[in-house]
Design an enzyme around this catalytic site. Structure first.
Site, PDB file in Angstrom:
ATOM      1  N   ASN A   1      75.341  71.356  18.494  1.00 37.46           N
ATOM      2  CA  ASN A   1      74.964  72.529  17.709  1.00 37.46           C
ATOM      3  C   ASN A   1      73.496  72.364  17.320  1.00 37.46           C
ATOM      4  OD1 ASN A   1      74.685  74.628  15.914  1.00 37.46           O
ATOM      5  ND2 ASN A   1      75.849  73.637  14.266  1.00 37.46           N
TER       6      ASN A   1
ATOM      7  N   LYS B   1      71.633  74.381  15.798  1.00 42.21           N
ATOM      8  CA  LYS B   1      71.297  75.116  14.560  1.00 42.21           C
ATOM      9  C   LYS B   1      70.013  75.918  14.779  1.00 42.21           C
ATOM     10  CE  LYS B   1      73.392  71.355  11.997  1.00 42.21           C
ATOM     11  NZ  LYS B   1      73.958  71.015  10.732  1.00 42.21           N
TER      12      LYS B   1
ATOM     13  N   HIS C   1      81.239  78.048  10.986  1.00 40.33           N
ATOM     14  CA  HIS C   1      80.548  76.796  10.637  1.00 40.33           C
ATOM     15  C   HIS C   1      80.333  76.773   9.118  1.00 40.33           C
ATOM     16  CE1 HIS C   1      77.404  73.764  10.292  1.00 40.33           C
ATOM     17  NE2 HIS C   1      77.811  73.313  11.461  1.00 40.33           N
TER      18      HIS C   1
ATOM     19  N   GLU D   1      77.876  76.054   7.356  1.00 40.00           N
ATOM     20  CA  GLU D   1      76.618  76.669   6.908  1.00 40.00           C
ATOM     21  C   GLU D   1      76.754  78.196   6.881  1.00 40.00           C
ATOM     22  OE1 GLU D   1      74.096  74.578   9.675  1.00 40.00           O
ATOM     23  OE2 GLU D   1      74.486  72.728   8.580  1.00 40.00           O
TER      24      GLU D   1
ATOM     25  N   GLU E   1      85.219  69.572  10.344  1.00 42.67           N
ATOM     26  CA  GLU E   1      83.902  69.138   9.864  1.00 42.67           C
ATOM     27  C   GLU E   1      83.912  69.091   8.338  1.00 42.67           C
ATOM     28  OE1 GLU E   1      80.649  69.848  12.893  1.00 42.67           O
ATOM     29  OE2 GLU E   1      80.796  71.705  11.776  1.00 42.67           O
TER      30      GLU E   1
ATOM     31  N   GLY F   1      75.176  66.771   8.270  1.00 39.90           N
ATOM     32  CA  GLY F   1      73.730  66.593   8.059  1.00 39.90           C
ATOM     33  C   GLY F   1      73.385  65.654   6.929  1.00 39.90           C
TER      34      GLY F   1
ATOM     35  N   SER G   1      77.671  64.140  11.044  1.00 44.05           N
ATOM     36  CA  SER G   1      76.833  62.940  11.192  1.00 44.05           C
ATOM     37  C   SER G   1      77.286  62.022  12.331  1.00 44.05           C
ATOM     38  CB  SER G   1      76.755  62.182   9.866  1.00 44.05           C
ATOM     39  OG  SER G   1      76.140  63.001   8.890  1.00 44.05           O
TER      40      SER G   1
HETATM   41  C1  PEP Z   1      77.096  70.419  12.677  1.00 37.93           C
HETATM   42  O1  PEP Z   1      76.056  71.082  12.662  1.00 37.93           O
HETATM   43  O2  PEP Z   1      78.164  70.964  13.008  1.00 37.93           O
HETATM   44  C2  PEP Z   1      77.046  69.009  12.329  1.00 37.93           C
HETATM   45  C3  PEP Z   1      78.142  68.303  12.357  1.00 37.93           C
HETATM   46  O3  PEP Z   1      75.811  68.508  11.979  1.00 37.93           O
HETATM   47  P1  PEP Z   1      75.395  66.937  11.881  1.00 37.93           P
HETATM   48  O4  PEP Z   1      75.903  66.280  13.145  1.00 37.93           O
HETATM   49  O5  PEP Z   1      73.914  66.948  11.808  1.00 37.93           O
HETATM   50  O6  PEP Z   1      76.076  66.383  10.688  1.00 37.93           O
END
Ligand code: PEP
Length: 256
Positions: free
Chosen positions: A9, A11, A99, A101, A171, A177, A216
């Site tokens: 992803n 972003k 997601h 976000e 997630e 992040g 992460s």
């Molecule tokens: C994500 O954007 O779905 C995500 C898991 O980000 P990160 O790997 O940076 O934590």
């Protein structure tokens, strides 16, 4: 047997020039045998999709093109939005829906997310439905309750055969992040709960549905996560921006 799916992803990163370079470097870092073990997708900003479609098709790169979200209508007065029909026209095959976000920064509700899931399926693309708890919900011991509700609402009126072919990304919000990731055992526990919930409501779909972990993920922690019985792939944010690091995650068996 479920084939793992590892998705990047991006972003709101990489303009279309950077996107072209990144996918080419990623394709170079992966050999054809890597794709026998794992499906790979990249979820780029809307402005990159047309360029990436061209590179993927012209160079014959076996990476699936993905989007990060969409509206549920085909067309209309929805300034700034992009429809599933427009994505399908670009040969997008997977769309991230819900997601954290989008839920937390842009206020997407479970009802919006359900509309999007159904609209993506109607255009024969695969939704990656994201679910996950906040720190507070985890501390209150409500992780499974929250995730189950997101599944129930997000998958309302979706047929069993469609649930079977889709992807759920677990997630935890506190892990996205932040550099903090769930332990493989904790992630497995929740992914097992997700599969049990799917079995309960959509029976046979539970064996086929792919469940990813996201939060992460890096080359170093991917192998232990991927060893877990109910984790069928990874949704990777930050680490997917660097093609070398992302390719290490995809080649997770080599680090095993
Ligand atoms: C994500 O954007 O779905 C995500 C898991 O980000 P990160 O790997 O940076 O934590």
């Amino acid at each position: 047997m479920r084939k793992p799916l590892i998705s990047g992803n991006w972003k709101m990163h990489h303009n279309h020039f950077e996107a072209i370079q990144t996918i080419q470097r990623l394709a170079y870092a992966l050999s054809s045998s890597d794709y026998e073990n794992v499906d790979v997708s990249v979820h780029a900003p809307f402005t990159d999709l047309r360029s990436l479609q061209t590179v993927i098709e012209v160079d014959g790169i076996p990476i699936s093109l993905g989007a990060q979200h969409c509206h549920w209508e085909d067309k209309g007065a929805f300034t700034g939005e992009v429809s599933p029909e427009m994505l399908a026209k670009l040969n997008v095959s997977l769309v991230i829906v819900g997601h954290s976000e989008r839920r937390h920064i842009f206020g997407e509700s479970n009802e919006d997310i359900n509309r999007k899931v159904r609209a993506v399926i109607a255009k024969e693309m695969t939704p990656i439905l994201c679910v996950g708890e906040t720190t507070e919900e985890r501390e209150d011991g409500r992780t499974l309750e929250v995730v189950e509700k997101q599944l129930e609402d997000g998958l309302k009126e979706v047929k069993t055969s469609d649930v079977a072919s889709m992807v759920i990304a677990y997630e935890p919000v506190w892990a996205i992040g932040t550099g903090k990731n769930a332990t493989p055992e904790d992630a497995q526990e929740v992914c097992k709960g997700i599969r049990a919930k799917v079995e309960n409501a959509w029976k046979s779909a539970s064996e086929q549905i792919r469940i990813q972990y996201g939060g992460s993920v890096k080359g170093i922690n991917a192998p232990d996560l991927m060893k877990q019985k109910d984790i069928d792939g990874l949704l990777v944010g930050g680490a997917s921006l660097d093609p070398d690091e992302f390719s290490r995650i995809i080649k997770y068996r080599l680090l095993d």
